[in-house]
Design an enzyme around this catalytic site. Sequence first.
Site, PDB file in Angstrom:
ATOM      1  N   ASP A 342       0.830  -1.195   0.000  1.00  0.00           N
ATOM      2  CA  ASP A 342       0.000   0.000   0.000  1.00  0.00           C
ATOM      3  C   ASP A 342       0.871   1.254   0.000  1.00  0.00           C
ATOM      4  O   ASP A 342       1.860   1.338   0.744  1.00  0.00           O
ATOM      5  CB  ASP A 342      -0.892  -0.013   1.251  1.00  0.00           C
ATOM      6  CG  ASP A 342      -1.747   1.222   1.380  1.00  0.00           C
ATOM      7  OD1 ASP A 342      -2.601   1.431   0.512  1.00  0.00           O
ATOM      8  OD2 ASP A 342      -1.547   1.964   2.359  1.00  0.00           O
ATOM      9  N   GLU A 378       1.724  -0.522  -5.028  1.00  0.00           N
ATOM     10  CA  GLU A 378       0.800   0.564  -5.347  1.00  0.00           C
ATOM     11  C   GLU A 378       1.703   1.781  -5.512  1.00  0.00           C
ATOM     12  O   GLU A 378       2.161   2.355  -4.518  1.00  0.00           O
ATOM     13  CB  GLU A 378      -0.215   0.794  -4.228  1.00  0.00           C
ATOM     14  CG  GLU A 378      -1.206   1.886  -4.568  1.00  0.00           C
ATOM     15  CD  GLU A 378      -2.134   2.246  -3.412  1.00  0.00           C
ATOM     16  OE1 GLU A 378      -3.289   2.614  -3.670  1.00  0.00           O
ATOM     17  OE2 GLU A 378      -1.699   2.171  -2.240  1.00  0.00           O
TER      18      GLU A 378
END
Length: 702
Positions: A342, A378
């Site tokens: 993330d 990401e």
Amino acid sequence: MQVWPGEAYPLGATYDGAGTNFAVFSEAADRIELCLLHDDGSETAVELRETDAFVRHAYLPGIMPGQRYGFRVHGRYAPERGQRTNSAKLLLDPYARAISGSVKWGEEVYGYPFGAPDKRNDLDSAPHTMSAVVVNPYFDWGDDRRPRTEYHHTVIYEAHVKGLTMQHPALPDELRGTYAALAHPAIIEHLTELGVTALELMPVHQFVHDHRLVEMDLSNYWGYNTIGFFAPHNAYASWGDRGQQVLEFKSAVRALHEAGIEVILDVVYNHTAEGNHLGPTLSFRGLDNASYYRLADDPRYYMDTTGTGNSLLMRSPHVLQLIMDSLRYWVTEMHVDGFRFDLAATLARQFHEVDRLSSFFDLVQQDPVVSQVKLIAEPWDVGEGGYQVGNFPPLWTEWNGKYRDTVRDMWRGEPRTLAEFASRLTGSSDLYQDDGRRPLASINFVTCHDGFTLHDLVAYNNKHNQANGEDNRDGESHNRSWNCGAEGDTDDETVLALRARQMRNFIATLMLSQGVPMLSHGDEFARTQGGNNNAYCQDSELAWVPWPEGDCELLDFTRAMVWLRRDHPVFRRRRFFHGRPVQGTHDELSDIAWFTPEGKEMTQRDWGSAQARALSVFLNGNAISEPGPRGERIADDSFLLMFNASPKPLEFLVPVDHGRQWQVVVDTARPEGVAPGTGAKVEAGDRLTLIDRSMTVLQRPA
């Protein structure tokens, strides 16, 4: 109680069958007490007197799995110097393998009195906070083997443990929303029939429900608020939180592996649940604030490139060790097959800029364990210069946000999208080719947990997040969505037919693009969130997958597209197209060719036309340049993909020089999408009429 010196490594609580070794790092502490917690609310404190390189440790014979514990750190409380130790706060072990309980929000869990953030708060947090648990590391993995699915065979399914399983009618009530539900035959059967090879789980590291959300009767449903990087989230366990969550998670992984499905974890190593300077003191802040967090020039405050209040200090060797130890633990002890990071750009921030060669990536590159699993970035954060799609090191794959945006724009009819659409369809060579990566570096997706579902992407122009309690201010406002003529629910059959066609267009495009496709859970059922594009706080039917009863045309179509991809290597090439005939293939045709609807090869003028929203692409299955695993030549059928994203029907000419006879295998204008083997026969030079916003795929045998 006997207390032996113990060892400084491994960090955390390590049970060896006769007792437990405890070790914790803190450079800020004057002294540290290990607190053994009892069910009557009392605790036994043991001072950790042995110190090696700021790691305090002790071995306690007879301390068994299930024992709850925490730390109290004695030291200086001086926020103006970045020091926030406070012995009144019971702290979680950063290396806890399991965590019991939840935070009961109140002033007790904060290091300062409300209204006076620079003063020290001496209220005891123990009755109000979570506790670490000693776990039994032994587990019968049997003959468990990782599937080790290569990227060109991979189809990723992003899912939430609770959201995926909470409403499945075949699951017993006591299993719904748990790790055990993931191992249930009904879930595994759905994934295998769909053709999924990898289950990417939204955060399962122990996380915290924010104080603000709890007061609003909401929760941190998505889980991007980690407090324990080694501990499976306890609320997803069906039968206890004293280590049972570890066994249950391992059992789920073992069952998924037996079905040939990899397990990828969405991990949040960029920040913790302790928030900014007004956040609670739960673990890292009280152990050694300045060693774990990026502090601002005024050390009372935190640098924040994540939008969550804090960012971990990626130039700290202790933070890097924590992350690498955590990653190795999940691979070696929990048998997971990869990670999706993330806001991964934050991991590259050693100082301010995003540095592609930061220490973290160097450590991953040379690590013999972590470097061998799937690593997915990401590739952005909210800091300056944080959008880094295409800029991660060669070992990494990336969520391709440009793929998502371009495919959405193409199908909603935005001008001047053809050239970029062609690049995204063929693996995004503009992003990945210059550093030696291949099309498989691109994780392609149209939707994910963050944003509209596939249904809502074609049913709403605007977000509708009122249920989140922020006056619809949260969530992305520019979604590249189109409601097809009516906002939200409608009885208009024309609008509903167009929406269904657009969903088929997105699924077909995704599955027939070069790269690695990723589906978002429930999109195969046209799941809706009522236009909420930021359901991070909605632990309810709004965000759970509603499993359909009986047949579902979109599910059947999605399965067909996944299996069409799996059956044909021309859709999952490991090298970029050459745009010319391939030597050694005995085929004079180029490996790829682009045509206007009139059947003429695309010119520069065609690519740049603002109004052009249609094209065809020929994929030559007889000109695949990469060899098979034993060096053999790979040959496949050839395909002609016709895209009409314009608002009117268009006539497409089948090119005359690229095959004599074809068969229609996909037609998104039809609700069933055309079952394989039943489509019409088409000759070279024939003309096909594609209705507005539809695509057709023709197949030519090798």
